[in-house]
Structure formats: structure tokens, C-alpha cells
Motif scaffolding. Structure first.
Motif, mmCIF file in Angstrom:
data_model
loop_
_atom_site.group_PDB
_atom_site.id
_atom_site.type_symbol
_atom_site.label_atom_id
_atom_site.label_comp_id
_atom_site.label_asym_id
_atom_site.label_seq_id
_atom_site.Cartn_x
_atom_site.Cartn_y
_atom_site.Cartn_z
ATOM 1 N N SER A 189 0.827 -1.200 0.000
ATOM 2 C CA SER A 189 0.000 0.000 0.000
ATOM 3 C C SER A 189 0.869 1.261 0.000
ATOM 4 O O SER A 189 1.960 1.277 0.565
ATOM 5 C CB SER A 189 -0.877 -0.078 1.249
ATOM 6 O OG SER A 189 -1.096 1.189 1.758
ATOM 7 N N GLU A 191 0.167 3.969 1.492
ATOM 8 C CA GLU A 191 -0.067 4.800 2.675
ATOM 9 C C GLU A 191 1.280 5.145 3.301
ATOM 10 O O GLU A 191 2.241 4.402 3.144
ATOM 11 C CB GLU A 191 -0.883 4.011 3.710
ATOM 12 C CG GLU A 191 -2.316 3.755 3.292
ATOM 13 C CD GLU A 191 -2.996 2.777 4.265
ATOM 14 O OE1 GLU A 191 -2.534 2.627 5.402
ATOM 15 O OE2 GLU A 191 -3.988 2.174 3.858
ATOM 16 N N LYS A 195 2.142 4.880 9.281
ATOM 17 C CA LYS A 195 0.827 4.349 9.650
ATOM 18 C C LYS A 195 1.049 2.845 9.761
ATOM 19 O O LYS A 195 2.155 2.380 9.572
ATOM 20 C CB LYS A 195 -0.175 4.648 8.528
ATOM 21 C CG LYS A 195 -1.281 5.616 8.974
ATOM 22 C CD LYS A 195 -2.248 5.857 7.885
ATOM 23 C CE LYS A 195 -3.646 5.781 8.471
ATOM 24 N NZ LYS A 195 -4.648 5.577 7.445
ATOM 25 N N ASP A 196 -0.013 2.035 10.005
ATOM 26 C CA ASP A 196 0.263 0.590 10.048
ATOM 27 C C ASP A 196 0.646 0.137 8.647
ATOM 28 O O ASP A 196 -0.206 0.077 7.764
ATOM 29 C CB ASP A 196 -0.977 -0.153 10.522
ATOM 30 C CG ASP A 196 -1.063 -0.148 12.028
ATOM 31 O OD1 ASP A 196 -0.033 0.149 12.671
ATOM 32 O OD2 ASP A 196 -2.142 -0.436 12.539
ATOM 33 N N TRP A 198 0.944 -2.455 6.860
ATOM 34 C CA TRP A 198 0.700 -3.832 6.399
ATOM 35 C C TRP A 198 0.607 -3.861 4.884
ATOM 36 O O TRP A 198 0.193 -2.880 4.260
ATOM 37 C CB TRP A 198 -0.594 -4.381 7.036
ATOM 38 C CG TRP A 198 -0.602 -4.239 8.520
ATOM 39 C CD1 TRP A 198 -1.439 -3.449 9.257
ATOM 40 C CD2 TRP A 198 0.266 -4.884 9.458
ATOM 41 N NE1 TRP A 198 -1.140 -3.560 10.593
ATOM 42 C CE2 TRP A 198 -0.092 -4.436 10.752
ATOM 43 C CE3 TRP A 198 1.318 -5.780 9.332
ATOM 44 C CZ2 TRP A 198 0.560 -4.858 11.904
ATOM 45 C CZ3 TRP A 198 1.976 -6.206 10.487
ATOM 46 C CH2 TRP A 198 1.591 -5.748 11.748
ATOM 47 N N GLY A 201 -2.585 -2.751 3.410
ATOM 48 C CA GLY A 201 -3.117 -1.492 3.925
ATOM 49 C C GLY A 201 -3.544 -1.582 5.374
ATOM 50 O O GLY A 201 -3.789 -2.677 5.902
ATOM 51 N N SER A 202 -3.611 -0.431 6.030
ATOM 52 C CA SER A 202 -3.895 -0.442 7.466
ATOM 53 C C SER A 202 -5.308 -0.928 7.760
ATOM 54 O O SER A 202 -5.550 -1.546 8.789
ATOM 55 C CB SER A 202 -3.666 0.945 8.063
ATOM 56 O OG SER A 202 -4.409 1.897 7.352
ATOM 57 N N SER A 203 -6.256 -0.712 6.818
ATOM 58 C CA SER A 203 -7.607 -1.165 7.147
ATOM 59 C C SER A 203 -7.729 -2.685 7.006
ATOM 60 O O SER A 203 -8.500 -3.320 7.720
ATOM 61 C CB SER A 203 -8.661 -0.434 6.316
ATOM 62 O OG SER A 203 -8.369 -0.644 4.969
ATOM 63 N N ALA A 204 -6.938 -3.297 6.091
ATOM 64 C CA ALA A 204 -6.969 -4.774 5.979
ATOM 65 C C ALA A 204 -6.274 -5.414 7.187
ATOM 66 O O ALA A 204 -6.590 -6.526 7.594
ATOM 67 C CB ALA A 204 -6.289 -5.220 4.695
ATOM 68 N N GLY A 205 -5.304 -4.713 7.775
ATOM 69 C CA GLY A 205 -4.606 -5.244 8.958
ATOM 70 C C GLY A 205 -3.531 -6.243 8.566
ATOM 71 O O GLY A 205 -3.259 -6.465 7.386
#
Ligand code: GSH
Length: 274
Positions: A189, A191, A195-196, A198, A201-205
Motif C-alpha cells: 500500500s 499509505e 501508519k500501520d 501492512w 493497507g492499514s484497514s486490511a490489517g
């Protein structure tokens, strides 16, 4: 709560893949999702070649291996362990990315990290000999069953590691790693990395691919092979390796035994088993 025993070594990249995946699962499910008892197999003392390990845990004489009264037989491969865990606890395999995660995990596990992380000085014209194994096989005071197990291990060792440091093998593995890194860089991602970060992406975790990829990249960095890792992935690994989930697995130490003092190793062995 289901209880498992994970045989591992703190400096084995495949063990770190499973332990980091478990640590990510804990962050998704909380500490009570399953109990993992850790048992260190000290490969520098040839504990992976001991009779009861070869006969009862893993005939391939490798870590990691997962056992449990709830399993019909031990699971003796890091990707198989993770696949088993994600079937039971699917939190690290978001449906939208499932196919991609398993395709890239399979590609990652076709890469032999030994070829990229071990010094050429261990190679000989016959390949990388396993002196401990040769010594055990030369003994006349062992049971027939143990000898057969050692012979099996010896054939397995020759098929995967004997020629792992040959020039053509090293070049081939470097290429495999670069191809994989290009694919992963494309999905990483965009991003901001603080940020996280991952992969999906951070929303997928966190995903099971993060679980195996981070230890692989950190090991290559520790081994001085950042030259084959794209900058974007170095930034990804640097950020994730600062976080609690990785620190709790490595206790902040490098992933290579040669960089860790003897006292620290003894301490690690005590802390990393329960
Ligand atoms: N395909 C196996 C590879 C495991 C492996 O290579 N383990 C190494 C440590 S990272 C090992 O135990 N090496 C000792 C040996 O092969 O004798 C997995 O993914 O678990």
C-alpha cells in the motif's frame, strides 16, 4: 483452549515466520485464542539430530514443527503450520486477498534463505557438509531405528542444503527473491509507512504474508543482503520490526546467531521456552 507445542529455534528464519504469525494472530484474537508452548531446539548442539526429535517430531530434522494432542501427526513445515492456523483462525487471510496471499507465500517458500544468508566460507568442493550428521552416522553404538532415521535425514539434507551455496544456486535464489520483491512492492500500500504499514493497507490489517515476509526481509538485512531488497520494502521492514509484535518474538536481538553473545543466547533459550 487448544494447546500446541512449537519446536523452534530463535535464529531459524522459518521458526520466526511461524512465531511472528502467531504474534500477529494474538494481536487480532487476543492472547487466549490458543496456547503455544515453546521448545527451543538448539541446532548448534545438534538437538535437531537427536533420536527422539527425528523419530517423534520431525524426520526431516528441521524446525519449526508443531505438535498437539489435537493433531493426528506433527506439522513439520512453516507454511503448512501457518496454513493450518489460518484455517482455524482466519483473521490473517482477508477474503479479498486470499488467493494473492497464498500464491506469494508459496513463491516465498520456494526460496532457500540459506543460499542468501550463509557465508561462502562454509562451502567445500563437495558442498556444505553437515559434520554433526556425518559424525552420528559413523557411530557403531546406535540403534538400527536411529541409524535409519539419520540416513533419511542425511538424504533430505543433501537434497536441500548440500549445494545451497554453489554459485549457480545462489544466483538463482537471488533472482527468485528479486522477482518476489517486485511483486510484493507492487501490492504494498502507498499509505505513509509510519501508519500501520501492512502489505494490504492499514484497514486490511496484518496478513499471513506479512507474517512470513517480514522475518525473511529482516534476515536478509541482518545478513548484509539489503542490496537485493527494494527501498520500499526496507522501509516496510524497518517500521514493522520496531513494533511490539516483532520485538516480543526476537526480544530486540538480531536474527543471526553469529551477532548474539553467548550469554544472551543462553538467556534467550530460557526465555523462549515454557
Ligand atoms: N520448508 C521448511 C524449511 C525449514 C528449515 O529450513 N529449517 C531450518 C532452520 S530455518 C533447519 O531446521 N535447518 C536444519 C537442517 O536442515 O538440518 C519450512 O518452511 O519449515
Amino acid at each position: 483452549m487448544t494447546e500446541y507445542t512449537l519446536y523452534h529455534n530463535p535464529f531459524s528464519v522459518h521458526s520466526l515466520m511461524v512465531r511472528y504469525t502467531i504474534s500477529l494472530l494474538e494481536s487480532v484474537y487476543g492472547h487466549s485464542f490458543a496456547q503455544f508452548n515453546l521448545k527451543v531446539v538448539d541446532q548448534s548442539r545438534n538437538q535437531h539430530l537427536e533420536e527422539c526429535f527425528l523419530l517423534k517430531v520431525n524426520p526431516k530434522g528441521q524446525v519449526p514443527a508443531l505438535t498437539s494432542p489435537s493433531l493426528p501427526e506433527p506439522i513439520t513445515d512453516s507454511l503448512e503450520i501457518t496454513t493450518f492456523l489460518t484455517k482455524k483462525y482466519p483473521g490473517l487471510v482477508p477474503e479479498a486477498h486470499r488467493e494473492c496471499i497464498f500464491a506469494l507465500l508459496t513463491e516465498l517458500h520456494e526460496i532457500q534463505p540459506f543460499s542468501l544468508c550463509v557465508s561462502q566460507t562454509y562451502n567445500t568442493p563437495e558442498g556444505v557438509r553437515n559434520v554433526g550428521l556425518d559424525f552420528l552416522l559413523s557411530r557403531s553404538d546406535i540403534s538400527d531405528e536411529y541409524r535409519r532415521a539419520l540416513q533419511f535425514k542425511s538424504q533430505f539434507y543433501d537434497s536441500v542444503l548440500l549445494h545451497a551455496l554453489d554459485d549457480d544456486k545462489v544466483r538463482q535464489v537471488e533472482l527468485q527473491a528479486k522477482v518476489l520483491f517486485d511483486k510484493v512492492s507492487e501490492i504494498l500500500s502507498d499509505e505513509p509507512v509510519d501508519k500501520d504499514p501492512w502489505l494490504f493497507g492499514s484497514s486490511a490489517g496484518p496478513s499471513a504474508l506479512d507474517g512470513h515476509l517480514l522475518p525473511f526481509i529482516v534476515r536478509l538485512m541482518d545478513a548484509g543482503r539489503s542490496d537485493i531488497i527494494p527501498e520500499k520494502l526496507v522501509a516496510y521492514a524497518t517500521e514493522l520490526s520496531r513494533r511490539e509484535q516483532w520485538q516480543s518474538v526476537t526480544l530486540g536481538l538480531p536474527t543471526m546467531q553469529s551477532f548474539v553473545g553467548k550469554d544472551q543466547i543462553e538467556n534467550l533459550k530460557k526465555v523462549m521456552q515454557n
